[in-house]
Scaffold this motif. Structure first.
Motif, PDB file in Angstrom:
ATOM      1  N   ARG A  48      35.272  73.716  13.121  1.00  5.95           N
ATOM      2  CA  ARG A  48      35.860  72.974  14.235  1.00  5.95           C
ATOM      3  C   ARG A  48      37.113  73.716  14.690  1.00  5.95           C
ATOM      4  N   PHE A  49      37.093  74.210  15.897  1.00  5.61           N
ATOM      5  CA  PHE A  49      38.217  74.975  16.419  1.00  5.61           C
ATOM      6  C   PHE A  49      38.411  74.619  17.888  1.00  5.61           C
ATOM      7  N   ARG A  50      39.571  74.931  18.396  1.00  4.19           N
ATOM      8  CA  ARG A  50      39.897  74.613  19.781  1.00  4.19           C
ATOM      9  C   ARG A  50      38.981  75.393  20.721  1.00  4.19           C
ATOM     10  N   GLY A  51      38.364  74.675  21.637  1.00  4.80           N
ATOM     11  CA  GLY A  51      37.447  75.310  22.581  1.00  4.80           C
ATOM     12  C   GLY A  51      36.012  75.355  22.117  1.00  4.80           C
ATOM     13  N   ASN A  52      35.703  74.706  20.981  1.00  6.53           N
ATOM     14  CA  ASN A  52      34.335  74.736  20.453  1.00  6.53           C
ATOM     15  C   ASN A  52      33.342  74.183  21.466  1.00  6.53           C
ATOM     16  N   VAL A  53      33.616  72.997  21.955  1.00  8.38           N
ATOM     17  CA  VAL A  53      32.673  72.343  22.882  1.00  8.38           C
ATOM     18  C   VAL A  53      32.578  73.077  24.220  1.00  8.38           C
ATOM     19  N   PRO A  54      33.699  73.441  24.885  1.00  9.42           N
ATOM     20  CA  PRO A  54      33.569  74.174  26.158  1.00  9.42           C
ATOM     21  C   PRO A  54      32.868  75.522  26.008  1.00  9.42           C
TER      22      PRO A  54
END
Length: 283
Positions: free
Chosen positions: A100-106
């Motif tokens: 889980r890291f920043r920008g995973n979904v985009p």
């Protein structure tokens, strides 16, 4: 009612089977004919003379055996691209699924959007980039673009989500294993069916690729079999006294070019089916 529906589905599957196998059967039959029989006999059945081995010999010896070089190039491009793409997709899919890291979904949404972009639309921009880098007319111009597989990354992300239990990863971390060691020694084995699926998809896509090699390569010695056979076909279309002979070479060469793909699917079928079913059910 159920029996009637079953009969309809059976007939539909038989129709699809015939639809897909008929061109292959025609190609095999045409490869067994002499030049005269190719134009005079019924297309979907054998002629009097079985000339398959003669046609194969003519195909592999024409122009100094250039067909064998084309096949070798195709095998090299396809195997290198499939192996590299499978490894990159496994790494990326595992990362998207288990971290889980920043920008995973985009970023993953961007991958999904890239699936919808046709590869032919990227051919000219890719050519311009490789031209600036001085890699046009080299094997890298075929291999490097083939390493990018948005669909393979999506498939591996879906597959890795449940194929690699979080508990096993945590246990490996407690034992002191690093992240790369966990991936290569633990997760990679569990991802094997999905990796084989990506390998097959990329292998077929690279093997059948025509437009990218056409614009990237101008040296016939670097041609894959798709571009090489197209060059022979152009000679046949130009007319002249050798039209029939060249057309026979194209047909036999096309038949020979599909044999490695059929063999790859038969050898890896068990892993391929397991990868698709597991990814589809667990995704």
């Amino acid at each position: 009612m159920t029996e009637r529906r079953s009969n309809v589905l059976t007939l539909a599957m038989l129709a699809l089977l015939i639809y897909f196998l008929l061109p292959l059967f025609w190609l095999f039959v045409a490869s067994t004919k002499t030049i005269a029989d190719l134009f005079s006999s019924f297309g979907l059945w054998f002629a009097g003379d079985f000339s398959l081995f003669t046609n194969i010999r003519d195909t592999v010896t024409t122009d100094g055996g250039v067909f064998a070089r084309w096949m070798g190039n195709t095998i090299f491009y396809s195997v290198a691209s499939a192996g590299g793409a499978a490894l990159l997709c496994a790494l990326g899919g595992y990362g998207f699924a288990k971290y889980r890291f920043r920008g995973n979904v985009p970023m993953f949404a961007l991958v999904l959007g890239a699936i919808m972009v046709p590869t032919t639309a990227l051919a000219i921009p890719t050519y311009l980039l490789f031209s600036k880098a001085g890699m046009v007319n080299t094997p890298w111009a075929i291999i490097l673009p083939s390493l990018v597989s948005p669909f393979g990354l999506y498939l591996m992300r879906i597959y890795a989500q449940d194929a690699v239990p979080d508990g096993i990863i945590e246990a490996a971390r407690i034992d002191g294993a690093g992240e790369f060691r966990i991936f290569f020694q633990v997760a990679l084995r569990m991802l094997a069916p999905g990796i084989v699926t990506v390998v097959l998809f990329t292998l077929v896509a690279t093997w059948n690729n025509y437009f990218l090699p056409l614009i990237m390569l101008n040296n016939p010695d670097l041609y894959p079999v798709t571009v090489g056979l197209a060059a022979w076909s152009s000679q046949a279309s130009a007319g002249g006294g050798t039209t029939g002979a060249v057309l026979s070479l194209v047909i036999t060469g096309s038949f020979l070019s599909i044999i490695p793909l059929v063999a790859a699917f038969l050898l890896l079928q068990r892993y391929w089916q397991s990868g698709l079913s597991t990814g589809g059910v667990k995704g």
